[in-house]
Design an enzyme around this catalytic site. Structure first.
Site, PDB file in Angstrom:
ATOM      1  N   HIS A  50     -36.779  16.469  -9.586  1.00  0.00           N
ATOM      2  CA  HIS A  50     -36.303  16.127 -10.934  1.00  0.00           C
ATOM      3  C   HIS A  50     -36.556  17.247 -11.941  1.00  0.00           C
ATOM      4  O   HIS A  50     -35.886  17.312 -12.968  1.00  0.00           O
ATOM      5  CB  HIS A  50     -36.896  14.793 -11.419  1.00  0.00           C
ATOM      6  CG  HIS A  50     -38.359  14.807 -11.741  1.00  0.00           C
ATOM      7  ND1 HIS A  50     -39.314  14.230 -10.940  1.00  0.00           N
ATOM      8  CD2 HIS A  50     -39.024  15.325 -12.796  1.00  0.00           C
ATOM      9  CE1 HIS A  50     -40.503  14.378 -11.492  1.00  0.00           C
ATOM     10  NE2 HIS A  50     -40.361  15.041 -12.625  1.00  0.00           N
ATOM     11  N   SER A  97     -45.786  17.055 -12.991  1.00  0.00           N
ATOM     12  CA  SER A  97     -44.846  16.778 -11.908  1.00  0.00           C
ATOM     13  C   SER A  97     -44.773  17.933 -10.924  1.00  0.00           C
ATOM     14  O   SER A  97     -44.601  19.089 -11.308  1.00  0.00           O
ATOM     15  CB  SER A  97     -43.436  16.545 -12.467  1.00  0.00           C
ATOM     16  OG  SER A  97     -43.224  15.198 -12.757  1.00  0.00           O
ATOM     17  N   ASP A 121     -37.224  13.003  -4.219  1.00  0.00           N
ATOM     18  CA  ASP A 121     -37.690  13.711  -5.398  1.00  0.00           C
ATOM     19  C   ASP A 121     -38.563  14.908  -5.033  1.00  0.00           C
ATOM     20  O   ASP A 121     -39.594  15.160  -5.664  1.00  0.00           O
ATOM     21  CB  ASP A 121     -38.450  12.781  -6.350  1.00  0.00           C
ATOM     22  CG  ASP A 121     -38.592  13.389  -7.754  1.00  0.00           C
ATOM     23  OD1 ASP A 121     -37.862  14.361  -8.049  1.00  0.00           O
ATOM     24  OD2 ASP A 121     -39.445  12.923  -8.518  1.00  0.00           O
TER      25      ASP A 121
END
Length: 288
Positions: free
Chosen positions: A131, A238, A163
């Site tokens: 992402h 992330s 992801d």
């Protein structure tokens, strides 16, 4: 539905997600409350807060997010910091040199996205979240090393449904690969560290425990089995590693839950290392 904000003004796609508990109890309770006059009013006060799963990326001073609704106590706050075992200090020293900042698209110039990543082998392959690249709009990807050096990264491959994405930098980067935990060895209650670049603060280390394994959550259109942790995770984490006290990666930090968009509340989610290893092997096998 109205857009709920996470950390900063959210950018990127928004997805309505079901409750975090897979059996839907929270939803049934809310529906029952709607049918029961007094019960509705009483429970309505208890369900004034909504949990928001936000992807822990940051774009400039902003964060991208995915939404999930869940009842929560209005007064709930972030988990208190726990004492850090001495072995975690050693684990942090071993982990930080292998963790990088990932800048996708126009990150740093008001666009794109920023996240984290880590080296997984001596070929300078780097794991990160897909992402981050998606929010970068398909633009160039830059990796910043702990010592400040920057390299334009090759995108070896992407797997949006997991992801996950794999990057590669030149051999001159000299990144130290992080060891991966053996499948099935992660245990609830064991201490862990989340390492990455939250809000652009490279080399940040936060401590917590494994709160749950095999937690079923839905991010976007895909349901994930995640490792839940109370280690503080924020936008920019992330793609960074969640490591155990031995410095072994047990997961890739991917999302957090918030109440009314008020930031980390000690509920974070990481993609389990078993899935990471399988996906990375497939991507590298196809892309070289």
């Amino acid at each position: 539905m109205a857009v709920q904000t996470g950390l900063g003004e959210p950018r990127g796609p928004w997805f309505v997600s079901p409750e975090l508990d897979p059996d839907g109890r929270a939803r049934r309770e809310a529906e029952a409350a709607a049918r029961d006059g007094a019960a509705r009013r009483w429970r309505g006060r208890l369900l004034t807060a909504f949990a928001v799963i936000v992807l822990s990326t940051v774009s400039g001073a902003t964060a991208g997010g995915w939404v999930a609704s869940r009842g929560g106590a209005p007064g709930e706050t972030a988990a208190s910091a726990a004492p850090v075992p001495a072995e975690l200090v050693t684990a942090a020293e071993r982990t930080v040199p292998g963790v990088v900042s990932v800048l996708a698209g126009g990150a740093g110039t008001g666009g794109g996205a920023t996240g984290s990543g880590f080296a997984i082998d001596d070929q300078q392959h780097i794991i990160t979240n897909d992402h981050i690249l998606a929010k970068g709009g398909g633009g160039s990807v830059t990796v910043e090393l702990p010592d400040g050096r920057r390299y334009t990264a090759e995108v070896v491959g992407r797997e949006p449904s997991s992801d996950l994405a794999v990057l590669r930098v030149p051999p001159s980067a000299g990144l130290s690969p992080l060891p991966l935990a053996k499948p099935g060895t992660t245990r609830v209650g064991e201490p862990v560290l989340a390492v990455g670049s939250p809000l652009g603060l490279a080399g940040t280390v936060t401590a917590g425990i494994v709160s749950a394994v095999d937690r079923q959550v839905r991010l976007g259109q895909n349901r994930h089995t995640a490792v839940q942790t109370d280690a503080s995770i924020n936008p920019g984490n992330s793609g960074g590693p969640l490591v155990n006290a031995r410095g072994e990666v047990v997961g890739v930090n991917t999302a957090i839950a918030t109440i009314d968009g008020n930031g980390s509340i000690g509920i974070g989610f990481a993609i389990p290392i078993e899935q990471v290893q399988q996906t990375a092997d497939t991507i590298i096998g196809k892309g070289g």
